[in-house]
Write a protein that holds these residues in place. Structure first.
Motif: not given
Length: 331
Positions: A114, A106, A109-110, A156-157, A163, A160
């Motif tokens: 996370f 990631l 920031d992610q 953000l989550l 991914k 994330a």
């Protein structure tokens, strides 16, 4: 329910729940996933959402049902039984993480968000690695990260998680038990039908109907009774009461979800067969049919275990059918 959905029993990336927790905090599961557990949990979280309207309960249901469609569904539409806890000989290896692994996947920031939300730390929370769980409220994590609000955290989550799920898919996955069991499929068919009705999700309703059509076609014996299980083209073993009761009840769910009157007709046929083959003279149903191989005792189960007791489900199915069909004798 909140404790389970926040804990490590829940697969926060792929959806669904592991079989049970090994501790009092719901943190470390036995990582095996069972179809019958997830079927029942889908229903109960859907009912919780109807009762309280909590967004997290709805999220649990959506993740769980989509997981079953994605990973536990055969090409013919039936549902597999379970996935193992181990991969590469190590329990839970597929599901646990270290911060460095996440940082390699990631953007910063992610990764920071996370790790903060899912409690991924250098020391770990289990044997030096981290089982994903959510011990802190979104509001508190957002504040600690200096974010404006929970919406900023979720922004953000969400990418994330996608991914991380894709990255996890590159790992060696636990084996899937791909046999199809009529009773467990009945539980999942009913859950998908009801959840599809509650959330107005056509994909789930259609998946329930497709699986039900498979069961009513491929799991029927030449004499009209049911088989218990099928795998790799071999369908065998005479079904038990739970197979009849769970599937009969599920077919009513599929009908009530708007998938057509044929499902109600099939439910009526199964109900009549269940009464003919399993009913005891002095009430209730035996676990085995009258023509089953001779046993010391023909049990009549009246208590729930990991699955509902089949006499209770049979009673519910017959009562529902009695109203739909106007057949008082079923009631």
């Amino acid at each position: 329910l909140d404790g389970m959905s926040a804990g490590g029993m829940r697969d926060h990336l792929g959806g669904g729940f592991a079989r049970y927790s090994t501790d009092e905090r719901w943190l470390v599961p036995h990582f095996e996933k069972m179809l019958y557990d997830n079927a029942q949990l889908a229903r109960v979280y859907a009912h919780a959402y109807q009762f309280e309207g909590e967004a997290e309960d709805a999220r649990v249901v959506r993740e769980l049902c989509d997981y079953v469609l994605r990973e536990m569904t055969s090409p013919e539409g039936a549902f597999y039984s379970a996935t193992d806890a181990d991969s590469e000989g190590v329990e839970g290896k597929f599901f646990v993480w270290r911060p460095g692994e996440i940082e390699a996947i990631l953007p910063p920031d992610q990764a920071r968000a996370f790790c903060a939300f899912y409690d991924v730390t250098e020391p770990g929370n289990w044997e030096g690695v981290s089982v994903l769980h959510t011990p802190r409220a979104r509001e508190d994590v957002a504040a600690d990260l200096g974010l404006a609000d929970v919406d900023a955290l979720e922004a953000l989550l969400e990418p994330a998680r996608a991914k991380m799920l894709a990255a996890r898919g590159e790992r060696v996955a636990p084996l899937t038990d791909d046999k199809v069991i009529t009773a467990w499929n009945g539980l999942m068919v009913g859950a998908l039908a009801e959840c599809g009705r509650i959330f107005d999700e056509p994909r789930w309703r259609e998946a329930a109907a497709r699986a039900a059509r498979f069961l009513c076609a491929e799991m029927r014996r030449p004499d009209g009774g049911l088989f218990r299980t099928t795998r790799a083209g071999k369908t065998h073993l005479d079904a038990y009461l739970e197979d009849y009761a769970y599937l009969c009840d599920a077919l009513v769910d599929v009908y009530e979800a708007g998938q057509g009157v044929a499902f109600l007709t099939w439910a009526e046929e199964l109900a009549d067969r269940m009464i003919a083959d399993f009913a005891a003279d002095d009430g209730a149903f035996c676990a085995t049919a009258h023509d089953h191989e001779s046993l010391l005792l023909r049990m009549r189960e009246g208590q729930d275990g990991a699955v509902p007791n089949p006499n209770a489900v049979a009673a519910r199915a017959l009562t529902r059918l009695s109203w739909h069909l106007g057949r008082d004798e079923l009631r």
